[in-house]
Design a protein around this motif. Structure first.
Motif, PDB file in Angstrom:
ATOM      1  N   PRO A   1      61.939 -81.524 -65.458  1.00 30.99           N
ATOM      2  CA  PRO A   1      62.251 -81.464 -66.901  1.00 30.99           C
ATOM      3  C   PRO A   1      61.305 -82.261 -67.791  1.00 30.99           C
ATOM      4  O   PRO A   1      60.984 -81.822 -68.897  1.00 30.99           O
ATOM      5  N   PHE A   2      60.812 -83.401 -67.323  1.00 35.16           N
ATOM      6  CA  PHE A   2      59.965 -84.231 -68.184  1.00 35.16           C
ATOM      7  C   PHE A   2      58.581 -83.613 -68.421  1.00 35.16           C
ATOM      8  O   PHE A   2      57.835 -84.075 -69.291  1.00 35.16           O
ATOM      9  N   LEU A   3      58.236 -82.560 -67.656  1.00 36.08           N
ATOM     10  CA  LEU A   3      56.947 -81.894 -67.838  1.00 36.08           C
ATOM     11  C   LEU A   3      57.079 -80.500 -68.445  1.00 36.08           C
ATOM     12  O   LEU A   3      56.075 -79.818 -68.662  1.00 36.08           O
ATOM     13  N   ARG A   4      58.301 -80.073 -68.718  1.00 32.46           N
ATOM     14  CA  ARG A   4      58.519 -78.725 -69.236  1.00 32.46           C
ATOM     15  C   ARG A   4      57.820 -78.536 -70.581  1.00 32.46           C
ATOM     16  O   ARG A   4      57.872 -79.395 -71.456  1.00 32.46           O
ATOM     17  N   ASN A   5      57.110 -77.419 -70.710  1.00 35.80           N
ATOM     18  CA  ASN A   5      56.356 -77.065 -71.924  1.00 35.80           C
ATOM     19  C   ASN A   5      55.189 -78.009 -72.212  1.00 35.80           C
ATOM     20  O   ASN A   5      54.673 -78.055 -73.325  1.00 35.80           O
ATOM     21  N   SER A   6      54.757 -78.743 -71.205  1.00 36.34           N
ATOM     22  CA  SER A   6      53.614 -79.650 -71.369  1.00 36.34           C
ATOM     23  C   SER A   6      52.301 -79.001 -70.957  1.00 36.34           C
ATOM     24  O   SER A   6      51.219 -79.515 -71.269  1.00 36.34           O
ATOM     25  N   GLY A   7      52.401 -77.899 -70.211  1.00 36.92           N
ATOM     26  CA  GLY A   7      51.195 -77.263 -69.694  1.00 36.92           C
ATOM     27  C   GLY A   7      50.655 -77.927 -68.448  1.00 36.92           C
ATOM     28  O   GLY A   7      49.632 -77.509 -67.905  1.00 36.92           O
ATOM     29  N   LYS A   8      51.343 -78.961 -67.967  1.00 35.56           N
ATOM     30  CA  LYS A   8      50.880 -79.707 -66.801  1.00 35.56           C
ATOM     31  C   LYS A   8      51.771 -79.452 -65.588  1.00 35.56           C
ATOM     32  O   LYS A   8      52.970 -79.199 -65.731  1.00 35.56           O
ATOM     33  N   GLY A   9      51.171 -79.565 -64.415  1.00 33.05           N
ATOM     34  CA  GLY A   9      51.903 -79.375 -63.177  1.00 33.05           C
ATOM     35  C   GLY A   9      52.312 -80.686 -62.543  1.00 33.05           C
ATOM     36  O   GLY A   9      52.149 -81.765 -63.131  1.00 33.05           O
ATOM     37  N   TRP A  10      52.833 -80.592 -61.323  1.00 29.13           N
ATOM     38  CA  TRP A  10      53.345 -81.765 -60.623  1.00 29.13           C
ATOM     39  C   TRP A  10      53.146 -81.585 -59.124  1.00 29.13           C
ATOM     40  O   TRP A  10      53.218 -80.468 -58.612  1.00 29.13           O
ATOM     41  N   VAL A  11      52.888 -82.673 -58.442  1.00 32.75           N
ATOM     42  CA  VAL A  11      52.789 -82.678 -56.981  1.00 32.75           C
ATOM     43  C   VAL A  11      53.688 -83.790 -56.466  1.00 32.75           C
ATOM     44  O   VAL A  11      53.613 -84.932 -56.951  1.00 32.75           O
ATOM     45  N   THR A  12      54.535 -83.468 -55.533  1.00 31.85           N
ATOM     46  CA  THR A  12      55.440 -84.472 -54.979  1.00 31.85           C
ATOM     47  C   THR A  12      55.570 -84.270 -53.474  1.00 31.85           C
ATOM     48  O   THR A  12      55.031 -83.301 -52.931  1.00 31.85           O
ATOM     49  N   ALA A  13      56.249 -85.186 -52.811  1.00 32.52           N
ATOM     50  CA  ALA A  13      56.314 -85.120 -51.350  1.00 32.52           C
ATOM     51  C   ALA A  13      57.657 -85.591 -50.829  1.00 32.52           C
ATOM     52  O   ALA A  13      58.345 -86.398 -51.475  1.00 32.52           O
ATOM     53  N   GLU A  14      58.032 -85.063 -49.684  1.00 28.91           N
ATOM     54  CA  GLU A  14      59.174 -85.557 -48.933  1.00 28.91           C
ATOM     55  C   GLU A  14      58.710 -85.903 -47.519  1.00 28.91           C
ATOM     56  O   GLU A  14      57.816 -85.238 -46.976  1.00 28.91           O
ATOM     57  N   TYR A  15      59.338 -86.926 -46.939  1.00 29.64           N
ATOM     58  CA  TYR A  15      58.941 -87.436 -45.625  1.00 29.64           C
ATOM     59  C   TYR A  15      60.184 -87.591 -44.768  1.00 29.64           C
ATOM     60  O   TYR A  15      61.231 -88.036 -45.250  1.00 29.64           O
ATOM     61  N   SER A  16      60.068 -87.197 -43.526  1.00 29.97           N
ATOM     62  CA  SER A  16      61.178 -87.421 -42.599  1.00 29.97           C
ATOM     63  C   SER A  16      60.635 -87.551 -41.182  1.00 29.97           C
ATOM     64  O   SER A  16      59.482 -87.202 -40.903  1.00 29.97           O
TER      65      SER A  16
END
Length: 238
Positions: free
Chosen positions: A49-64
């Protein structure tokens, strides 16, 4: 000589198998000695939500970690209802590290989720995860370029990580579990291909360390990261 007969400045054998999963947009199985981590990248056409309509993407990760990745069974965290503090720390490290070399504006409003699952642990699972995650990410982004969703690869640089430490008074590169468990100093170093630092996690486990030791550890880390990036380039044909 060390537990596995390596020299202090010698990495464990490293192998990266790309496209290990036929179902993921990008995947890589990284083997650093007896530590094996499967990294898989998924692309979603949405952003937090904090990047919506910003034109920018996001990269995140999960670890197990699989229950029998270690000598003693570790219960699945899902049975506890939430990830442990260690898991939170590591997946945030992986996410921060990979984001540091991605042009989010060029990525556009899409998210890349990278799952890092430890199949077998013998020290250095977080650093292996960072190194493998970058390869999985690269393969996934290449698909976007291939299908015309992106004009070019939104990557600024390479990223890789390794561990170093002082064991028995000797600075060493790429600690296995036996060395890590008795290290005087333990350090994880994340660096770019251009030699810049993204993160340095250093802890005096049994005794404080001085400037000279710090300098020697950083020099060892540079050697290790450079070797890892060369392997990344070779296997992913970047």
């Amino acid at each position: 000589m060390r537990t596995d007969n390596r020299q202090p400045s010698e990495m464990r054998p490293v192998e990266i198998v790309i496209d290990y999963l036929m179902t993921a947009e990008g995947s890589a199985l990284i083997k650093v000695g007896n530590t094996h981590v499967l990294c898989a990248a998924t692309i979603e056409d949405s952003v937090p939500p904090f990047l919506r309509n910003s034109g920018k993407g996001w990269v995140t990760a999960e670890y197990s970690m699989l229950p029998r990745a270690t000598a003693k069974r570790t219960p699945r965290e899902v049975t506890k209802g939430r990830p442990s503090g260690r898991t939170h720390e590591i997946q945030r490290l992986i996410g921060r590290s990979v984001r540091s070399v991605v042009d989010m504006a060029a990525l556009g409003e899409r998210t890349v989720m990278i799952d890092c699952d430890v199949l077998q642990a013998d020290g250095g699972t977080r650093t292996a995860s960072v190194t493998g995650a970058f390869v999985a990410l690269t393969l996934a982004l290449r698909q976007l370029v291939r299908y015309g969703a992106l004009k070019s690869m939104p990557l600024r640089d390479f990223i890789a990580a390794t561990s170093v430490g002082v064991v028995g008074g000797v600075p060493m590169l790429d600690l296995c579990y036996d060395e890590d468990s008795r290290a005087d100093v333990d350090m994880n170093v994340v660096m770019t291909g251009s030699g810049k630092f993204v993160e340095v996690q250093a802890t005096a486990e049994r005794g404080a360390f001085d400037d000279e030791q710090m300098t020697r550890l950083i020099a060892l880390a540079r050697v290790g990261v450079a070797q890892l990036i060369e392997i990344q380039k070779k296997v992913a044909k970047i």
